[in-house]
Scaffold this active site. Structure first.
Site, PDB file in Angstrom:
ATOM      1  CE  LYS A 193      45.109  33.922  44.168  1.00  0.00           C
ATOM      2  NZ  LYS A 193      45.132  35.345  43.849  1.00  0.00           N
TER       3      LYS A 193
HETATM    4  N1  PMP Z   1      42.236  39.050  39.803  1.00  0.00           N
HETATM    5  C1  PMP Z   1      43.464  38.767  40.261  1.00  0.00           C
HETATM    6  C2  PMP Z   1      44.611  38.896  39.339  1.00  0.00           C
HETATM    7  C3  PMP Z   1      43.640  38.383  41.599  1.00  0.00           C
HETATM    8  O1  PMP Z   1      44.859  38.108  42.053  1.00  0.00           O
HETATM    9  C4  PMP Z   1      42.525  38.322  42.454  1.00  0.00           C
HETATM   10  C5  PMP Z   1      42.711  37.919  43.891  1.00  0.00           C
HETATM   11  N2  PMP Z   1      42.629  36.531  44.071  1.00  0.00           N
HETATM   12  C6  PMP Z   1      41.262  38.607  41.923  1.00  0.00           C
HETATM   13  C7  PMP Z   1      41.152  38.980  40.591  1.00  0.00           C
HETATM   14  C8  PMP Z   1      40.037  38.513  42.761  1.00  0.00           C
HETATM   15  O2  PMP Z   1      39.731  37.161  43.030  1.00  0.00           O
HETATM   16  P1  PMP Z   1      38.994  36.753  44.360  1.00  0.00           P
HETATM   17  O3  PMP Z   1      37.760  37.565  44.428  1.00  0.00           O
HETATM   18  O4  PMP Z   1      38.710  35.297  44.170  1.00  0.00           O
HETATM   19  O5  PMP Z   1      39.911  37.016  45.484  1.00  0.00           O
END
Ligand code: PMP
Length: 305
Positions: free
Chosen positions: A154
């Protein structure tokens, strides 16, 4: 209720946490962030932070890639995050945003020889995709390859890709974008992972399809197996399979489990919330609020009782 941040090793009111305009990460996107939810349980008057440690583990992975040193070990970061959420004292759902970043007041495109900073902020935040069921489009913007910008971390800078896709989708009257991988397979939503139900089986893009490995994705896969006896298949999904799947839903910390009713003006199934999607939504909602005794290990209570 005022919001607080943990900033420069102190707890301060959110509006006092300020960074300078020379900050390296502001110019070049050299930051790693997380999105964590504190879920309010009104009966218990408790906020449960969901899978806190896993979020910090993913942050740490991102920091390795961007050569950012975290100020503390993960246990300590978890501890101070709980303290921060408790200090805010919200009686509603909260969103926790840790950011590890290149804090040097120095321009220069690089990762080395720059100071690192870290902060966490907390804000009240309700549903993200504020619809019962989402209408999606396939975006003209693709996810980047790992050797362009790694989509598995991220990193702040990569979110320009997501923002382009989201704005394109909403400008065209859709709720959310579904992005394809560079080789044209289904990847993920702008802030969510994607699942299909095909012949009673869950199917989701694999790690090699340029996705972020979502913590909600992992949660849903485990709940589907343990609670519904459903195994998940990880594989490349072609665009047209989106249109013919029996059900489709998106998963994310912010979006929870959001059913998809329509993609590119084609109804998914009968255009209503699918049976398996509805079951997973219901189980997930109980789990994250600390209402499912089997999964309490995933929930960190904020208030001491
Ligand atoms: N893909 C992207 C591009 C994201 O930004 C997120 C949000 N964090 C997710 C998937 C989902 O990840 P998570 O379930 O860990 O929030």
């Amino acid at each position: 209720m005022p919001s607080y941040a943990y900033f420069e090793k102190k707890f301060v009111p959110l509006e006092e946490a300020k960074i300078g305009i020379m900050t390296n990460s502001f110019h070049y996107g050299t930051a790693i962030f997380e999105g964590i939810r504190g879920n309010w349980n009104a009966e218990q008057k408790q906020t449960y932070i969901f899978r806190l440690r896993e979020h910090y583990e993913r942050l740490q992975d991102g920091c390795r890639v961007l050569k950012i040193a975290l100020p503390n070990a993960i246990d300590e970061l978890c501890r101070l995050t709980v303290e921060l959420v408790a200090k805010c004292g919200f009686q509603e759902d909260a969103y926790v945003r840790p950011v590890a970043y290149k804090s040097s007041q120095a321009l220069g495109v690089r990762l080395h020889n720059l100071e690192d900073g870290f902060f966490v902020l907390v804000i009240p935040w309700g549903p993200y995709l504020d619809v019962d069921k989402a209408r999606c489009c396939v975006s003209s913007w693709h996810r980047p390859q790992d050797n362009v910008i790694p989509p598995q971390i991220k990193a702040a800078g990569i979110y320009i890709n997501n923002a382009l896709a989201k704005t394109e989708a909403q400008s065209n009257g859709f709720d959310e974008a579904i992005m394809l991988s560079p080789d044209g397979h289904v990847s993920e939503g702008s802030g969510e992972n994607l699942f299909l139900v095909i012949n009673g089986q869950l199917v989701t893009p694999a790690s090699y399809n340029n996705i972020l490995i979502g913590i909600t994705r992992n949660t849903v896969i485990e709940l589907a197996e343990k609670e519904l006896g459903l195994k998940t298949v990880y594989r490349s999904i072609s665009r047209s399979e989106l249109y013919t799947a029996d059900e489709c839903f998106l998963t994310g910390t912010a979006a929870h489990v959001t059913p998809v009713a329509e993609i590119d003006h084609r109804k998914i199934g009968d255009g209503e919330i699918g049976e398996i999607t509805a079951k997973l939504q219901e189980i997930y909602a109980r789990v994250i609020r600390g209402n499912h005794p089997k999964y309490l290990d995933w929930c960190t209570p904020v208030y001491k009782r």
